[in-house]
Write an enzyme that holds these catalytic residues in place. Structure first.
Site, PDB file in Angstrom:
ATOM      1  CD1 TRP A 147      -0.096  -1.352   3.199  1.00  0.00           C
ATOM      2  CD2 TRP A 147       0.510   0.820   3.384  1.00  0.00           C
ATOM      3  NE1 TRP A 147       0.629  -1.255   4.226  1.00  0.00           N
ATOM      4  CE2 TRP A 147       1.061   0.221   4.420  1.00  0.00           C
ATOM      5  CE3 TRP A 147       0.625   2.139   3.307  1.00  0.00           C
ATOM      6  CZ2 TRP A 147       1.815   0.633   5.492  1.00  0.00           C
ATOM      7  CZ3 TRP A 147       1.474   2.512   4.154  1.00  0.00           C
ATOM      8  CH2 TRP A 147       1.879   1.954   5.169  1.00  0.00           C
ATOM      9  CE  LYS A 171      -5.444  -9.277  -2.684  1.00  0.00           C
ATOM     10  NZ  LYS A 171      -4.981  -8.206  -2.066  1.00  0.00           N
ATOM     11  N   GLY A 224       6.502  -6.795   0.482  1.00  0.00           N
ATOM     12  CA  GLY A 224       5.857  -6.576   1.694  1.00  0.00           C
ATOM     13  C   GLY A 224       6.723  -7.170   2.760  1.00  0.00           C
ATOM     14  CD  GLU A 246      11.081  -3.778  -1.680  1.00  0.00           C
ATOM     15  OE1 GLU A 246      11.428  -3.692  -0.443  1.00  0.00           O
ATOM     16  OE2 GLU A 246      10.443  -3.189  -2.293  1.00  0.00           O
ATOM     17  CG  LEU A 247      10.833 -10.302   1.492  1.00  0.00           C
ATOM     18  CD1 LEU A 247      11.325 -11.481   2.018  1.00  0.00           C
ATOM     19  CD2 LEU A 247       9.315 -10.231   1.289  1.00  0.00           C
ATOM     20  CB  CYS A 280      10.861  -0.976   2.008  1.00  0.00           C
ATOM     21  SG  CYS A 280       9.149  -1.361   1.925  1.00  0.00           S
ATOM     22  CD  GLU A 378      10.498  -1.706   7.744  1.00  0.00           C
ATOM     23  OE1 GLU A 378      10.729  -0.992   6.691  1.00  0.00           O
ATOM     24  OE2 GLU A 378       9.957  -2.963   7.791  1.00  0.00           O
TER      25      GLU A 378
END
Length: 474
Positions: A147, A171, A224, A246-247, A280, A378
């Site tokens: 988001w 999605k 996410g 990509e975390l 991120c 984080e």
């Protein structure tokens, strides 16, 4: 506005249960979207599977022309896209406009990069042999996006996937599906053939389960949390899917005693407080050499104090709302924990809970240490902790003291010291005197638990290609 699903070139799902999309700045209803289930997900997979053959056989120049049209449409309608984004996500309108341009840059870059997918010939071991390597698209791609960057996290996947010859299912998250819908509307307007681009909105668990179980989906690309990413990696083993992940991140910044402090403060503020700290790769912890610690902190507070908190649609807003109450409560927990353990809150430290919207002041915490949650988790909010260091080596050691390795930042005017820092940091992206390193033409991704693979640059194209070796006897 009410929007529905886009499957095989058709908008459908008006009869399905609806999901409300609320403005995080005031709780107002922005729109509703359809809630897809297993049947709709299977239909999207089948549509993408059927479209893959014809799409992959088009020339790279033909595919490029579609992407060029999409880029032009995004630029023509950038104001509308940005307004949708601000209303459903909350970021200031000026940031949303910047994101639309950044998102479009991936479409433009991969429109050209798709024409440069090269194979090679290998010197053969026998005179009657010819050895070749060719590149082919991986197949149907499913993208699950976050988001916090509703447009760019789609186009960073969509651009290379389509340029490579893959078909695409996106999605988006429940918080920001309207930006995704607008982008798919532009894909339709650009004339992409049926089934090449498909959109599913609805519960992540239901849609993801069908995607992960399907042997027709050859690749999943996800941005996410590390927790969800690990789960998807486990599920991918059932069909041995190609995955890009990509975390999470926990980006450090090291400020040495020879740094240009004005440059450092500008870069750190640009990184930390963009998107209300909900990015991120934003700086989550700052390590400052003891010789410049007090001077740096004073300047940082002076400049951060100028930032204005408010509704992203209001002129002059620098920091918008926190996306939801869970995010707000985590920020409060991190600040309270740090203060309880001895941190000095020299700016901010307060939130505003308006019932249907949550805001948090830009906050600076001084004299933090690694016993505090904020230095290990984080935060995803506008809070910046600062810790004193004595040596370059101490800065590297503390910066690497994390399971994450997405982005890091260094501020020094010394070529020798800076080189040692960037080589010693276990991170996939490093900004050297640069708080905003991301670009379409550069690889984006992390070490350790921050992900698998890269997006952007030539590496981003490779992620959607398979390598085929052919040995020929003549």
């Amino acid at each position: 506005m009410e929007k529905v699903l886009y499957i095989n070139g058709e908008w459908s799902g008006t009869e399905l249960k609806k999901i409300e999309v609320l403005n995080p700045a005031n709780g107002e209803l922005v729109g509703t979207v359809a809630s897809a289930g297993k049947e709709e997900t299977r239909a999207a997979i089948e549509a993408a599977h059927e479209a893959f053959g014809p799409w992959s056989r088009l020339t790279a120049y033909d595919r490029s022309s579609y992407l060029d049209r999409l880029y032009d449409l995004m630029m023509e309608q950038k104001d509308e896209i940005a307004e949708i984004m601000t209303k459903e996500m909350g970021k200031p309108l000026k940031e949303s406009l910047g994101e639309v341009q950044y998102a479009a840059s991936f479409i433009r870059w991969y429109s050209e990069e798709g024409k440069r997918v090269y194979g090679r010939s290998i010197p053969a071991s026998h005179e009657n042999k010819r050895m070749q390597v060719i590149k082919q698209p991986v197949g149907v791609v499913a993208a699950i996006t976050p988001w916090n960057f509703p447009a760019a996290m789609i186009t960073r996947k969509l651009g290379p996937a389509l340029a490579a010859g893959c078909t695409f299912i996106v999605k988006p998250p429940k918080e920001t599906p309207l930006t995704a819908i607008k982008l798919v509307e532009l894909c339709e307007e650009a004339g992409f053939p049926k089934g090449v681009v498909n959109l599913l909105t609805g519960p992540s668990s239901v849609i993801a389960e069908e995607i992960m179980d399907s042997d027709k989906v050859k690749k999943v690309t996800f941005t996410g949390s590390t927790e969800v990413g690990k789960m998807l990696i486990e599920q991918s083993a059932k069909t041995v899917k190609n995955v890009s992940m990509e975390l999470g991140g926990h980006a450090p910044s090291i400020v040495l005693d020879d740094a240009d402090l004005d440059k450092a403060v500008r870069g750190i503020i640009a990184s930390k407080f963009r998107n209300a700290g909900q990015t991120c790769i934003c700086i989550n912890r700052v390590y400052v050499h003891e010789n410049k610690y007090e001077e740096f902190t004073k300047l940082l507070v002076e400049e951060t104090r100028k930032l204005k908190v408010g509704n992203g649609m209001d002129e002059g807003t620098d920091i918008g709302p926190i996306i939801n109450r869970d995010g707000y409560e985590k920020i409060k927990q991190h600040v309270d924990n740090a203060v309880e353990k001895g941190a000095d809150c020299v700016l901010g430290g307060k939130g505003k809970d308006e019932g249907n919207a949550c805001f948090y002041e830009p906050t600076i915490l001084k004299d933090v240490n690694h016993d505090m949650l904020i230095m290990n988790e984080e935060t995803f909010g506008p809070v910046l902790p600062v810790q004193k260091i004595s040596t370059d080596e101490e800065g590297i050691e503390l910066a690497n003291k994390s399971p994450f390795g997405l982005a890091a930042y260094v501020y020094t005017e010394s070529l020798s010291r800076g080189t040692r820092l960037i080589e010693g940091l276990d991170y996939g992206i490093i900004g050297w005197n640069d708080g905003v390193p991301s670009a379409a033409q550069a690889p984006f991704g992390g070490f350790k638990e921050s992900g698998i693979g890269r997006e952007g640059g030539t590496e981003g194209m490779e992620a959607y290609l398979e390598t085929k070796y052919v040995s020929i006897v003549i």
